[in-house]
Each structure stands twice: as C-alpha cells, then as structure tokens.
Design a protein around this motif. Structure first.
Motif, PDB file in Angstrom:
ATOM      1  N   TYR A  49      -0.875  72.867  41.449  1.00  0.00           N
ATOM      2  CA  TYR A  49      -0.415  74.262  41.491  1.00  0.00           C
ATOM      3  C   TYR A  49       1.101  74.320  41.664  1.00  0.00           C
ATOM      4  O   TYR A  49       1.775  75.186  41.086  1.00  0.00           O
ATOM      5  CB  TYR A  49      -1.113  75.032  42.615  1.00  0.00           C
ATOM      6  CG  TYR A  49      -2.524  75.447  42.281  1.00  0.00           C
ATOM      7  CD1 TYR A  49      -2.808  76.148  41.108  1.00  0.00           C
ATOM      8  CD2 TYR A  49      -3.578  75.164  43.133  1.00  0.00           C
ATOM      9  CE1 TYR A  49      -4.110  76.537  40.790  1.00  0.00           C
ATOM     10  CE2 TYR A  49      -4.881  75.542  42.840  1.00  0.00           C
ATOM     11  CZ  TYR A  49      -5.143  76.230  41.665  1.00  0.00           C
ATOM     12  OH  TYR A  49      -6.424  76.611  41.366  1.00  0.00           O
ATOM     13  N   THR A  50       1.641  73.388  42.463  1.00  0.00           N
ATOM     14  CA  THR A  50       3.093  73.327  42.623  1.00  0.00           C
ATOM     15  C   THR A  50       3.768  73.005  41.290  1.00  0.00           C
ATOM     16  O   THR A  50       4.738  73.654  40.889  1.00  0.00           O
ATOM     17  CB  THR A  50       3.466  72.265  43.670  1.00  0.00           C
ATOM     18  OG1 THR A  50       2.869  72.605  44.931  1.00  0.00           O
ATOM     19  CG2 THR A  50       4.976  72.178  43.842  1.00  0.00           C
ATOM     20  N   ALA A  51       3.240  71.989  40.596  1.00  0.00           N
ATOM     21  CA  ALA A  51       3.798  71.618  39.293  1.00  0.00           C
ATOM     22  C   ALA A  51       3.711  72.781  38.311  1.00  0.00           C
ATOM     23  O   ALA A  51       4.667  73.090  37.579  1.00  0.00           O
ATOM     24  CB  ALA A  51       3.057  70.406  38.739  1.00  0.00           C
ATOM     25  N   GLN A  52       2.581  73.439  38.297  1.00  0.00           N
ATOM     26  CA  GLN A  52       2.366  74.560  37.385  1.00  0.00           C
ATOM     27  C   GLN A  52       3.374  75.679  37.652  1.00  0.00           C
ATOM     28  O   GLN A  52       3.965  76.242  36.720  1.00  0.00           O
ATOM     29  CB  GLN A  52       0.938  75.070  37.587  1.00  0.00           C
ATOM     30  CG  GLN A  52       0.520  76.229  36.707  1.00  0.00           C
ATOM     31  CD  GLN A  52      -0.924  76.616  36.983  1.00  0.00           C
ATOM     32  OE1 GLN A  52      -1.814  75.780  37.090  1.00  0.00           O
ATOM     33  NE2 GLN A  52      -1.165  77.904  37.128  1.00  0.00           N
ATOM     34  N   HIS A  53       3.598  75.972  38.920  1.00  0.00           N
ATOM     35  CA  HIS A  53       4.527  77.048  39.279  1.00  0.00           C
ATOM     36  C   HIS A  53       5.956  76.683  38.898  1.00  0.00           C
ATOM     37  O   HIS A  53       6.698  77.519  38.358  1.00  0.00           O
ATOM     38  CB  HIS A  53       4.437  77.317  40.779  1.00  0.00           C
ATOM     39  CG  HIS A  53       5.375  78.385  41.249  1.00  0.00           C
ATOM     40  ND1 HIS A  53       5.114  79.729  41.072  1.00  0.00           N
ATOM     41  CD2 HIS A  53       6.588  78.312  41.857  1.00  0.00           C
ATOM     42  CE1 HIS A  53       6.114  80.440  41.570  1.00  0.00           C
ATOM     43  NE2 HIS A  53       7.023  79.597  42.056  1.00  0.00           N
ATOM     44  N   ILE A  54       6.357  75.445  39.171  1.00  0.00           N
ATOM     45  CA  ILE A  54       7.722  75.012  38.848  1.00  0.00           C
ATOM     46  C   ILE A  54       7.973  75.086  37.345  1.00  0.00           C
ATOM     47  O   ILE A  54       9.004  75.584  36.886  1.00  0.00           O
ATOM     48  CB  ILE A  54       7.969  73.583  39.370  1.00  0.00           C
ATOM     49  CG1 ILE A  54       7.988  73.575  40.902  1.00  0.00           C
ATOM     50  CG2 ILE A  54       9.295  73.037  38.826  1.00  0.00           C
ATOM     51  CD1 ILE A  54       8.034  72.180  41.501  1.00  0.00           C
ATOM     52  N   ILE A  55       7.023  74.583  36.555  1.00  0.00           N
ATOM     53  CA  ILE A  55       7.188  74.564  35.102  1.00  0.00           C
ATOM     54  C   ILE A  55       7.299  75.980  34.537  1.00  0.00           C
ATOM     55  O   ILE A  55       8.089  76.243  33.626  1.00  0.00           O
ATOM     56  CB  ILE A  55       6.015  73.792  34.450  1.00  0.00           C
ATOM     57  CG1 ILE A  55       6.141  72.294  34.770  1.00  0.00           C
ATOM     58  CG2 ILE A  55       5.986  74.013  32.943  1.00  0.00           C
ATOM     59  CD1 ILE A  55       4.921  71.503  34.382  1.00  0.00           C
ATOM     60  N   LYS A  56       6.527  76.900  35.110  1.00  0.00           N
ATOM     61  CA  LYS A  56       6.577  78.279  34.622  1.00  0.00           C
ATOM     62  C   LYS A  56       7.844  78.992  35.073  1.00  0.00           C
ATOM     63  O   LYS A  56       8.412  79.807  34.345  1.00  0.00           O
ATOM     64  CB  LYS A  56       5.347  79.050  35.115  1.00  0.00           C
ATOM     65  CG  LYS A  56       4.060  78.687  34.392  1.00  0.00           C
ATOM     66  CD  LYS A  56       2.913  79.565  34.866  1.00  0.00           C
ATOM     67  CE  LYS A  56       1.628  79.251  34.093  1.00  0.00           C
ATOM     68  NZ  LYS A  56       0.492  80.096  34.567  1.00  0.00           N
ATOM     69  N   ALA A  57       8.288  78.674  36.298  1.00  0.00           N
ATOM     70  CA  ALA A  57       9.420  79.394  36.863  1.00  0.00           C
ATOM     71  C   ALA A  57      10.754  78.919  36.305  1.00  0.00           C
ATOM     72  O   ALA A  57      11.707  79.695  36.207  1.00  0.00           O
ATOM     73  CB  ALA A  57       9.422  79.254  38.388  1.00  0.00           C
ATOM     74  N   ARG A  58      10.832  77.649  35.955  1.00  0.00           N
ATOM     75  CA  ARG A  58      12.090  77.077  35.466  1.00  0.00           C
ATOM     76  C   ARG A  58      11.854  76.360  34.144  1.00  0.00           C
ATOM     77  O   ARG A  58      10.992  75.487  34.046  1.00  0.00           O
ATOM     78  CB  ARG A  58      12.641  76.084  36.494  1.00  0.00           C
ATOM     79  CG  ARG A  58      13.144  76.718  37.778  1.00  0.00           C
ATOM     80  CD  ARG A  58      14.519  77.338  37.578  1.00  0.00           C
ATOM     81  NE  ARG A  58      15.513  76.346  37.223  1.00  0.00           N
ATOM     82  CZ  ARG A  58      16.322  75.751  38.099  1.00  0.00           C
ATOM     83  NH1 ARG A  58      16.233  76.022  39.387  1.00  0.00           N
ATOM     84  NH2 ARG A  58      17.211  74.859  37.681  1.00  0.00           N
ATOM     85  N   GLN A  59      12.669  76.695  33.142  1.00  0.00           N
ATOM     86  CA  GLN A  59      12.535  76.075  31.830  1.00  0.00           C
ATOM     87  C   GLN A  59      13.358  74.790  31.708  1.00  0.00           C
ATOM     88  O   GLN A  59      13.341  74.135  30.673  1.00  0.00           O
ATOM     89  CB  GLN A  59      12.980  77.065  30.743  1.00  0.00           C
ATOM     90  CG  GLN A  59      12.208  78.376  30.753  1.00  0.00           C
ATOM     91  CD  GLN A  59      10.714  78.168  30.562  1.00  0.00           C
ATOM     92  OE1 GLN A  59      10.298  77.455  29.664  1.00  0.00           O
ATOM     93  NE2 GLN A  59       9.910  78.802  31.414  1.00  0.00           N
ATOM     94  N   ASP A  60      14.074  74.437  32.773  1.00  0.00           N
ATOM     95  CA  ASP A  60      14.970  73.290  32.703  1.00  0.00           C
ATOM     96  C   ASP A  60      14.616  72.204  33.715  1.00  0.00           C
ATOM     97  O   ASP A  60      15.450  71.370  34.055  1.00  0.00           O
ATOM     98  CB  ASP A  60      16.409  73.749  32.954  1.00  0.00           C
ATOM     99  CG  ASP A  60      16.590  74.361  34.345  1.00  0.00           C
ATOM    100  OD1 ASP A  60      15.575  74.769  34.946  1.00  0.00           O
ATOM    101  OD2 ASP A  60      17.734  74.393  34.830  1.00  0.00           O
ATOM    102  N   VAL A  61      13.385  72.173  34.174  1.00  0.00           N
ATOM    103  CA  VAL A  61      12.994  71.215  35.207  1.00  0.00           C
ATOM    104  C   VAL A  61      11.882  70.301  34.689  1.00  0.00           C
ATOM    105  O   VAL A  61      10.912  70.774  34.079  1.00  0.00           O
ATOM    106  CB  VAL A  61      12.505  71.933  36.482  1.00  0.00           C
ATOM    107  CG1 VAL A  61      12.018  70.932  37.523  1.00  0.00           C
ATOM    108  CG2 VAL A  61      13.625  72.782  37.079  1.00  0.00           C
ATOM    109  N   ASP A  62      12.030  69.020  34.936  1.00  0.00           N
ATOM    110  CA  ASP A  62      10.967  68.050  34.664  1.00  0.00           C
ATOM    111  C   ASP A  62      10.235  67.745  35.967  1.00  0.00           C
ATOM    112  O   ASP A  62      10.852  67.665  37.037  1.00  0.00           O
ATOM    113  CB  ASP A  62      11.546  66.743  34.115  1.00  0.00           C
ATOM    114  CG  ASP A  62      11.852  66.838  32.627  1.00  0.00           C
ATOM    115  OD1 ASP A  62      11.545  67.891  32.026  1.00  0.00           O
ATOM    116  OD2 ASP A  62      12.413  65.873  32.077  1.00  0.00           O
TER     117      ASP A  62
END
Length: 432
Positions: A49-62
C-alpha cells in the motif's frame, strides 16, 4: 529499470550483499544525478500500500521492495485464513503495483543480515520499515512452554504454509482446545479446527495441515477472553461464520451476558450489532430448523468471558499439557475502557491444546535502528524514525510543559520557579 540492484560478492568464503547502482564511489547516494529512490522493507499489505501510494502520488519516484522470503504479500499469503479467498483478491492489485515500471521487488533479501539498514540509507532517499511483527507475545505463565501450547502466529503459519512453521506438527488428538484471545485470528483458528474437512479441501490450506485436520479429534473449542461480551475484539463477519459453521453448535454461559442487553442502547452501531448477535446465539431459543441443525452437530464451540490464564497444567509425565488454570475476573468501568480485575477465584479447564492469540510483537531488524524492546516498536515521531542514537528530541512546546510545571511548583514556596533536577523527570513531564 530501478537504479538499485544487488550484487552478491564472495569474500573470505562468505557471501555478502552490496548495493550497486545509485551509489557513488565515496559510498554516498548520488542524489543530484538520480531521480528520487524509496526503499520499502517488507512486502506485506502495508509495504505494498505504501508503494502504491508513492507511485500514484509522485511521477518521479522509483520504489524498491525488499522481502526476506522469496515470495511476496506477507500476511495476505500467510495470515489470511484459507477459507477467506475473497480477502486475498487484493493480491491482484499488489501484483499490478509490483509490475509497475517504477517498482521492483527483491525477494530472498534479509535486511539486517544480507544488507544493512545503513547501506540502504546510503543508497536511497528514504527507507520505509514495513517488516511487520514476527515475534510472539508471551503469556508469562508457568507451563506455557509445554508441548501442546502454540502461538496463534505459528499455528496460522502452519496451516498457511509459512516456511519456518512447516515443522510445527500440532497434536490434535485431544477433544478440547482452548484459544486465548477473542479477536479475528482467534476465531480463524477455531473455525479451521472445527470446519468440515471437505470444505477445507477446496482452499489453499497446506496438505500436511489438511491431513492432520482430517485425523483431528478436536470436537470442542473454547475461545477465552479476560473481559466481557462488550469488549470482544472480533468483527460480526467472523462471529457470523462461527454461528453458521456446519456441523457445530454454540455452547455459552448465560451468566456471562448479565446486564449486557441493557447496556446496548449507548454503544455504536457496529458494536451493538455484534453484541446482539452474540446475545441471540447465547440466550435465545433457536427456531425449529436451527434447533434441528444444532441437534445433529458433532462439534461445539463457545466464548468464555472474564477469564485470564494463570498456569498451563501438565499431565503426570510433565511433558505435555493436561489443562489450563484460569483466573476469574470482574470488570471495573464500562465500554472499551473497562479493565479486568482479579476476583481471587480460579477455574481449571481440561484440554490438550492451547493456542495463544494475544497478539504479535515486532523484533529489532538491525542494530543501527533504534528499538524499544519494552514496547516492541521502533521509536518514531509521526512515523519518522529518529536515527543515530535513537534520540527523541524535546520540542519547544515540550519545554513549555516543563516550564509550566516548574513555575507552578515555585509558586507554592514563593519562588519564580522550582527547577526539575532529574532528566528523567523532565522527559516524563515533556512527554505527558
């Protein structure tokens, strides 16, 4: 492709993991030339869920997810009951996240052993610890180490295929099992112990567990809690499944429910519905069809309230359990805040299996990460771990609490303030 790959280096006959790309020659993360990188330790629901939120919230993060086991999904795979396949459907969403172009999964990497948290900090802009609670909470009573006593975490891991629980091989040759705790996990264990074997065959339960349950002699399960019906921790879904479990009938103690109906008018609706179902199951005379079903039942289950374990009793050989001694409690207070208080009475329950479902606890992942062994948590402020020496700073608003106490104490003796002279006392005031 994510910028952080792991190379296995061999040195002096030992294998060692080292982060490769994304680290400059001096060992520091090259933040200026790299897009932001986040490492998540643990691939259970919280991690995904953390990974999912980060990917959706930021387009520049791996995002890189590290997992100690070769397989992902944590408690979705190893904790959810095998007869609850609908709950596991979330794996489909997690799979989409894992396959995202900006997300990479690395299984079979034991953080704290194969790679240190310090190394991860050097290679990533942020490290999220989401490795869960792998330890068992101890009951703290004599006899809990006897054969026939298991933690719910291990018992669930056994029938769900957790690798380090595969050798558990619980003895199911007894008639009565006692489960300590009244949450959803406790009801999961009770349901698995009493479910018709044909229904379990259609699930992903492990074959060794299926074979053991097919030969099980357990026909009575008591689910014990230290407080009362108004404080039970399970949800109505799990309770309804127990009530309707084929081949079983409920066995309650009517006096456990005294005064409960009168107290229902002031509780929130979810708690009210749950308690009403318990009252109906325990006290109301069932209809003709339900009575017929209960009469044919060969297995029984029931809640036992106001009871706390004080000793696991051994058989004459002293090698395995023969029963459990329970303290009888009374409640002080009401609602969620009610406290169980000992009455001095005791009760012995003969049984051959005890499953402790009183919660899990986290373990330290790495010496470099501060860890409160008493609370079994990584100390943090709003989720942010205070690294280095694990210092929890005193903010200015915290100081104002100290200031207020000192001035109040000073007024009593006509002084501008009476200073606190003990650091521990200062911190205690600051953190109240």
């Amino acid at each position: 492709m994510s910028g952080h790959k792991l190379l296995k280096l061999w040195s002096s006959g030992r294998s060692r993991w080292r982060l490769h790309e994304g680290i400059s020659r001096c060992g520091k993360a090259c933040y200026s030339s790299c897009i932001p990188k986040v490492c998540i330790v643990g691939s259970g629901p919280a991690g995904f869920y953390t990974a999912q939120h980060i990917i959706k919230a930021r387009q520049d993060v791996d995002v890189d997810i590290y997992e100690r086991l070769p397989v992902p999904f944590g408690l979705v795979r190893f904790g959810v009951a095998p007869d609850h396949p609908e709950v596991k459907n979330v794996i489909n969403t997690f799979t989409q996240t894992a396959k995202h172009s900006r997300c990479s999964f690395y299984g079979n990497v034991n953080v704290g052993k194969d790679v240190s948290v310090d190394e991860l900090q050097q290679a990533y802009h942020a490290v999220v610890l989401s490795y869960g609670a792998e330890g068992n909470r101890s009951m703290g009573v004599p006899g809990e180490d006897l054969a026939g006593v298991y933690s719910a975490k291990d018992f669930v891991g056994w029938y769900n295929g957790l690798p380090n629980c595969r050798e558990l091989s619980p003895d199911l040759s007894c008639e009565t099992a006692v489960i300590l705790g009244q949450g959803n996990v406790a009801l999961d264990v009770a349901r698995i112990l009493l479910s018709p074997i044909d229904s379990l065959k259609k699930t992903d339960i492990t074959q060794p567990a299926l074979e053991a349950l097919a030969e099980s002699q357990v026909c009575r399960v008591l689910i014990v809690g230290r407080r009362g019906p108004m404080q039970i921790a399970c949800t109505i879904k799990e309770l309804r499944e127990m009530v309707n479990l084929p081949g079983t009938r409920p066995e309650m103690v009517a006096t456990d429910f005294e005064g409960v109906a009168e107290a229902l008018k002031d509780v929130p609706r979810p708690r009210k519905r749950l308690t009403e179902l318990m009252l109906k199951t325990a006290l109301e005379k069932p209809g003709e069809k339900e009575q017929e079903r209960r009469n044919k039942a060969s297995r029984v289950w029931g809640f036992r309230f106001f009871r706390s374990p004080i000793e696991v009793l051994a058989d004459p050989s002293q090698n395995k359990i023969a029963g459990i001694r329970l303290a009888v409690n009374k409640l002080e207070g009401s609602g969620e805040g009610a406290q169980a208080v000992l009455t001095g009475e005791e009760e012995d329950v003969p049984c051959g299996l005890v499953v402790s479902s009183i919660g899990y606890k986290s373990l330290s992942i790495d010496p470099s990460v501060p860890f409160d062994s008493h609370k079994a948590i990584v100390p943090n402020i709003m989720g942010r771990v205070q690294q280095a020496a694990g210092v929890k700073p005193v903010t200015f608003s915290d100081w104002e609490k100290i200031d207020n106490v000192e001035m109040t104490r000073g007024e009593a003796s006509g002084k501008p303030r009476e200073k606190l002279l003990n650091v521990e006392e200062m911190l205690q005031v600051a953190r109240t």
